[in-house]
Design a protein around this motif. Structure first.
Motif, PDB file in Angstrom:
ATOM      1  N   ARG A 128      32.864   0.005 -37.659  1.00 20.04           N
ATOM      2  CA  ARG A 128      31.756   0.726 -37.055  1.00 20.04           C
ATOM      3  C   ARG A 128      30.465   0.463 -37.818  1.00 20.04           C
ATOM      4  NH1 ARG A 128      33.399   5.978 -37.350  1.00 20.04           N
ATOM      5  NH2 ARG A 128      31.960   6.566 -39.014  1.00 20.04           N
ATOM      6  N   LYS A 129      30.551   0.423 -39.156  1.00 20.98           N
ATOM      7  CA  LYS A 129      29.362   0.148 -39.959  1.00 20.98           C
ATOM      8  C   LYS A 129      28.822  -1.243 -39.651  1.00 20.98           C
ATOM      9  CE  LYS A 129      30.225   3.148 -43.931  1.00 20.98           C
ATOM     10  NZ  LYS A 129      30.510   3.193 -45.368  1.00 20.98           N
ATOM     11  N   TRP A 130      29.728  -2.212 -39.570  1.00 25.60           N
ATOM     12  CA  TRP A 130      29.283  -3.580 -39.291  1.00 25.60           C
ATOM     13  C   TRP A 130      28.614  -3.656 -37.929  1.00 25.60           C
ATOM     14  CZ3 TRP A 130      28.278  -7.775 -41.890  1.00 25.60           C
ATOM     15  CH2 TRP A 130      28.192  -8.996 -41.241  1.00 25.60           C
ATOM     16  N   GLU A 131      29.212  -3.003 -36.937  1.00 27.39           N
ATOM     17  CA  GLU A 131      28.641  -3.023 -35.596  1.00 27.39           C
ATOM     18  C   GLU A 131      27.310  -2.278 -35.542  1.00 27.39           C
ATOM     19  OE1 GLU A 131      31.751  -1.390 -33.263  1.00 27.39           O
ATOM     20  OE2 GLU A 131      32.846  -3.289 -33.055  1.00 27.39           O
ATOM     21  N   SER A 132      27.159  -1.273 -36.395  1.00 31.20           N
ATOM     22  CA  SER A 132      25.917  -0.501 -36.386  1.00 31.20           C
ATOM     23  C   SER A 132      24.718  -1.324 -36.852  1.00 31.20           C
ATOM     24  CB  SER A 132      26.062   0.739 -37.272  1.00 31.20           C
ATOM     25  OG  SER A 132      26.038   0.391 -38.646  1.00 31.20           O
ATOM     26  N   ASN A 191      24.582  -8.773 -33.748  1.00 27.86           N
ATOM     27  CA  ASN A 191      25.081  -9.604 -32.661  1.00 27.86           C
ATOM     28  C   ASN A 191      25.838 -10.824 -33.187  1.00 27.86           C
ATOM     29  OD1 ASN A 191      25.518 -10.329 -29.987  1.00 27.86           O
ATOM     30  ND2 ASN A 191      23.648 -11.586 -29.893  1.00 27.86           N
ATOM     31  N   MET A 192      26.746 -10.573 -34.104  1.00 29.36           N
ATOM     32  CA  MET A 192      27.526 -11.639 -34.719  1.00 29.36           C
ATOM     33  C   MET A 192      28.794 -11.038 -35.309  1.00 29.36           C
ATOM     34  SD  MET A 192      25.383 -12.152 -38.245  1.00 29.36           S
ATOM     35  CE  MET A 192      26.831 -12.720 -39.128  1.00 29.36           C
ATOM     36  N   SER A 193      29.722 -11.912 -35.678  1.00 32.79           N
ATOM     37  CA  SER A 193      30.974 -11.471 -36.279  1.00 32.79           C
ATOM     38  C   SER A 193      30.954 -11.725 -37.778  1.00 32.79           C
ATOM     39  CB  SER A 193      32.156 -12.223 -35.651  1.00 32.79           C
ATOM     40  OG  SER A 193      32.212 -11.999 -34.269  1.00 32.79           O
ATOM     41  N   ARG A 194      31.781 -10.969 -38.498  1.00 34.41           N
ATOM     42  CA  ARG A 194      31.909 -11.197 -39.938  1.00 34.41           C
ATOM     43  C   ARG A 194      32.549 -12.552 -40.184  1.00 34.41           C
ATOM     44  NH1 ARG A 194      34.795  -6.080 -42.536  1.00 34.41           N
ATOM     45  NH2 ARG A 194      34.286  -7.193 -44.441  1.00 34.41           N
ATOM     46  N   LYS A 195      32.130 -13.192 -41.266  1.00 35.89           N
ATOM     47  CA  LYS A 195      32.671 -14.490 -41.657  1.00 35.89           C
ATOM     48  C   LYS A 195      33.084 -14.390 -43.115  1.00 35.89           C
ATOM     49  CE  LYS A 195      31.167 -19.321 -42.328  1.00 35.89           C
ATOM     50  NZ  LYS A 195      32.234 -20.057 -41.655  1.00 35.89           N
TER      51      LYS A 195
END
Length: 338
Positions: A54-58, A62-66
Motif C-alpha cells: 500500500r505504501k509503494w502504491e501510495s 506508476n511503476m513496479s518495484r525492481k
C-alpha cells in the motif's frame, strides 16, 4: 492476605506489568509510523506485505518495484531492453566499457543471507550534520541492510553512525582510495556511473592501465584499493526513475544552454532502498537553508553550504520529495529533523 503481603506482591509484579505496557505501546508506535522524536528499531512487525504494498502504491509512481539492483555480465547485450539513453540514465555508447568492467567483477547480486529474508529492513545513512551527536550507532547496526554514501567516514564516528555497511554508493570523484578503512570486508562498493569517464576510470583501475585524468570535476584516486569481487555497477534504471518519477526532472537531457540537474547520491540511495527493502528508515538527510552559507553540511569535515553553490542538484526539490515520502509513510526518520 495481609496489607504488607499484598504490597510485597504488588511490588514484585510491577516490573512485569510495566514491561508489557511498554511492549504494547512500542508496537502501537511502530504500527502508526509516528514519533519522529524517537529512534525506531528495525522490526519484522513493520514488514506486513499488505502495508508495504500500500505504501509503494501510495507513491503513485506508476511503476513496479525492481529488486535486481546491479548490471550483470549475462544481461550485457540487453537484446530485449536496449537502452535508448546515454549515461547517467542509460548505457547507450558505453557498452564496450561496461563489458570489460563486468567481465572481471563478481556476477553475484546481494549476499544470499539478505536475499533470502522474508522481510528486509534498510537504513539509509546520509552524510548530513543532523546525525551528529545522535548516538544512533547501535540502532543502525541492527538493520539488515545499511547503505552509505560516497566517502563518508565511519571510523571515529561509530557512536553516531554505526560501523556496519552493506552497500556504499559512490562515483570516482567521491571514492576513498582505500575502502577498507571505513567499510566491512564484505561491503559491496556500488559504482554509480554518471558519465563514460566513470566507467573508464574503473576499467583502468581493474586492468591496471594508464589513468586518464581528464573529464572529472575533481581528481579521482589514481590508486584505488577496492576488491573486484566486491564491486558492483548500479543499473542506470534507478537513477533514471529517481529523476523522472521521483523528482520529476524534465527533460532528463537538458539543452546545451541549460545546466544539467541530476539526483544526489542520497536521494538515489533512498529510491534504491524503496525498491529493495520492505522497511526503509533514514538518518543524516537534509541541508541547512541556503542563506546560511557558513553552516556545516556534513557530520565530518568542514564543508559548508558555500561548497554547494555550483551544485548540479536541486536540493529544494529533493527536500520536498523526502517530506512527501515521510508523510506517506514510505520512509521514517531515525531522529528529529526540520
Amino acid at each position: 492476605m495481609t496489607l504488607k503481603a499484598a504490597k510485597t506482591w504488588f511490588l514484585r509484579l510491577l516490573p512485569v506489568v510495566l514491561f508489557f505496557i511498554c511492549y504494547y505501546c512500542s508496537q502501537f508506535y511502530f504500527e502508526s509510523d509516528g514519533g519522529s522524536g524517537k529512534s525506531p528499531q528495525p522490526t519484522v512487525s513493520l514488514c506486513h506485505s499488505y502495508r508495504m504494498k500500500r505504501k509503494w502504491e501510495s507513491l503513485k509512481l506508476n511503476m513496479s518495484r525492481k529488486t535486481e539492483l546491479f548490471l550483470k555480465l549475462e544481461d550485457f547485450f540487453w537484446r530485449e531492453h536496449l537502452s535508448a539513453e546515454a549515461l547517467p540514465y542509460g548505457i547507450k555508447g558505453s557498452e564496450l566499457l561496461l563489458l570489460k568492467v563486468l567481465a572481471v567483477t563478481s556476477s553475484f547480486t546481494m549476499p544470499a543471507n539478505i536475499e533470502s529474508l522474508d522481510c528486509r529492513t534498510c537504513a539509509v545513512i546520509g552524510n548530513g550534520f543532523s546525525i551528529k551527536n545522535s548516538s544512533l550507532g547501535e540502532i543502525i547496526n541492527k538493520y539488515d541492510v545499511v547503505i552509505r554514501l560516497n566517502d563518508a567516514p565511519v571510523r571515529g564516528y561509530e557512536e553516531d553512525v554505526g560501523n556496519k555497511t552493506t552497500l556504499r554508493l559512490f562515483y570516482p570523484e567521491s571514492a576513498s582510495y582505500n575502502p577498507g578503512i571505513h567499510n566491512d570486508p564484505d561491503t559491496l562498493q556500488v559504482l554509480v556511473p554518471f558519465k563514460q569517464q566513470d566507467l573508464r576510470w574503473l576499467k583502468e583501475i581493474l586492468y591496471d592501465e594508464k589513468r586518464v585524468r581528464n573529464g572529472f570535476w575533481k581528481p579521482p584516486p589514481q590508486i584505488w584499493l577496492g576488491r573486484a569481487s566486491q564491486i558492483r555497477v548500479l543499473d542506470p534504471y534507478f537513477l533514471r526513475l529517481t529523476a523522472s518519477k521521483l523528482l520529476q526532472i524534465i527533460p532528463l537531457q537538458p539543452r546545451r544552454q541549460q545546466k544539467p540537474v541530476h539526483p544526489t547520491t542520497g536521494i538515489l540511495a533512498v529510491f534504491v532502498a524503496l525498491n529493495y527493502c520492505d522497511v526503509v528508515h533514514v538518518a543524516g538527510f537534509g541541508y541547512p537553508e541556503s542563506r546560511n552559507q557558513k553552516q556545516p553540511i556534513h557530520y565530518y569535515g568542514k564543508d559548508t553550504m558555500r561548497s554547494m553553490k555550483n551544485s548540479y542538484h536541486d536540493l529544494n526539490q529533493e527536500a520536498l520529495v523526502l517530506k512527501r515520502l515521510e508523510d506517506q509513510g514510505a520512509i521514517l526518520y531515525l531522529h528529529p529533523h526540520s
